[in-house]
Design an enzyme around this catalytic site. Structure first.
Site, mmCIF file in Angstrom:
data_model
loop_
_atom_site.group_PDB
_atom_site.id
_atom_site.type_symbol
_atom_site.label_atom_id
_atom_site.label_comp_id
_atom_site.label_asym_id
_atom_site.label_seq_id
_atom_site.Cartn_x
_atom_site.Cartn_y
_atom_site.Cartn_z
ATOM 1 N N CYS A 91 0.836 -1.209 0.000
ATOM 2 C CA CYS A 91 0.000 0.000 0.000
ATOM 3 C C CYS A 91 0.869 1.257 0.000
ATOM 4 O O CYS A 91 0.360 2.369 0.139
ATOM 5 C CB CYS A 91 -0.955 -0.002 1.191
ATOM 6 S SG CYS A 91 -0.145 -0.090 2.796
ATOM 7 N N GLU A 105 -1.758 1.370 -4.554
ATOM 8 C CA GLU A 105 -1.599 -0.001 -4.082
ATOM 9 C C GLU A 105 -1.019 -0.782 -5.249
ATOM 10 O O GLU A 105 -1.463 -0.629 -6.391
ATOM 11 C CB GLU A 105 -2.952 -0.579 -3.661
ATOM 12 C CG GLU A 105 -2.856 -1.904 -2.967
ATOM 13 C CD GLU A 105 -3.318 -1.856 -1.519
ATOM 14 O OE1 GLU A 105 -3.334 -2.912 -0.880
ATOM 15 O OE2 GLU A 105 -3.653 -0.763 -1.030
#
EC number: 2.1.1.-
Length: 366
Positions: free
Chosen positions: A324, A358
């Site tokens: 992330c 992400e």
């Protein structure tokens, strides 16, 4: 962008900018071009948290501007699911003139599913009593009478009141199979359900034809472990949070999966157990040495993997890494690329209209 107006006409340009930025960051590691997965342009967030603002007799949801910290009134939130948007005005209408429900209420959290279930958590700066339970039950029942499949939770300091349950069950179509995932209030779940499906299907695709077993560190409710189980002989997964372990065990049974073993321990403890440094009572009956883990899956927090864990994962022929934060991924790749090469790269637009990215990489030993 304002909370009530998404710049949908700018979505393609923003996604192109993210793609270019990720390619530039990954260039030093000779990564292939990223596979890019688009998000729905609205109603993509399945959970949302709002502060409540008491303005005389009025009451409304607010969020805070991330830069100025000024409060912004929010009566609708198109980034959130349609169910959250339907519940928001109904919750305000049911609470605004009800002193018991309104008194010292400061936050509402919404958790929803694609299958139209919701958990609504009401957070208070006061003790909750039977009068609160009675009024909360009345509001919940009124919403259910109008067709909402909703559960209420009351929270205060050292207090959690469940009117019935604190979870909902999500159903995701993953590569031709419907997966059931129990999601527990106040535990981590992937916020963008459509993107979660893309991530699971991509992970399945890149691990097709895998040999041996899979190890996953910090598996949460089993989101990836259970979906990937079909590609491996066995899956061994660790998780430290009790509610997540319980949800993962439920999900194993609900999906009729018989080759996944969840262990409640930290990654560092697991490393000690695998290396024979320490013995753990909770591992009795589990023969770690019988596992032939040739692939390891990691989905670390924004800080990335610490150096000890990086060293540990280097021992595996294949590393599947969901990140992330591409910045810390690249920091980890400075070390991992010495022993592994990047075979696949993906960009998942989990958070549209923000700078957040992400991404996923499949690494194979050189």
């Amino acid at each position: 962008m304002t909370p009530e107006h998404l710049p949908i006409d700018q979505y393609d340009a923003q996604l192109a900018e993210k793609t270019e930025r990720l390619q530039s960051m990954m260039a030093p590691f000779a990564a292939p071009a990223p596979e890019v997965f688009r998000s729905p342009v609205s109603h993509y967030r399945m959970r949302a948290e709002f502060r409540l603002w008491h303005d005389g007799d009025d009451l409304y949801h607010i969020i805070f501007d991330q830069e100025t910290r000024s409060r912004i009134r929010v009566d609708s939130f198109p980034a959130a699911s349609e169910l959250i948007n339907a519940l928001m005005p109904r919750m305000i209408a049911g609470i605004r003139d009800n002193r018991t429900l309104r008194h010292k209420l400061f936050q509402i959290d919404y958790l929803t599913t694609r299958s139209q279930q919701a958990v609504v958590s009401l957070l208070y700066h006061r003790a909750l009593d039977d009068a609160w339970r009675e009024e909360a039950t009345r509001l919940r029942d009124a919403l259910r009478a109008d067709g909402f499949d909703v559960h209420f939770i009351g929270r205060a300091t050292k207090t959690k009141i469940m009117l019935d349950q604190d979870y909902i069950d999500e159903r995701l179509p993953v590569a031709g199979t419907e997966m059931i995932y129990r999601q527990v209030e106040n535990s981590f779940t992937q916020p963008n359900a459509a993107m979660n499906i893309h991530m699971l299907e991509w992970a399945l695709d890149v691990t097709q034809g895998s040999k041996g077993d899979l190890l996953e560190l910090y598996c949460g409710n089993g989101n990836f472990s259970l979906a990937l189980a079909r590609n491996f002989n066995r899956v061994l997964a660790t998780e430290i949070a009790k509610p997540s372990v319980a949800a993962a065990q439920y999900n194993i049974a609900a999906n009729h999966i018989d080759n996944v073993q969840i262990i409640r321990m930290a990654a560092e403890e697991f490393t000690q157990a695998m290396n024979g440094v320490r013995e753990f009572n909770r591992l009795q009956g589990i023969d770690l040495k019988s596992y032939q883990c040739e692939t390891i899956f990691v989905d670390p927090p924004r800080s990335g993997l610490d150096q000890e864990t990086v060293k540990m994962v280097q021992a595996y022929p294949h590393i599947l890494y969901i990140s992330c934060n591409p910045q810390t991924l690249c920091e980890n790749l400075d070390t991992l690329s010495q022993t592994h090469r990047v075979e696949r790269l993906a960009l998942f637009d989990q958070f549209p209209y923000t700078h957040h990215m992400e991404c996923g990489v499949l690494l194979t030993r050189r």
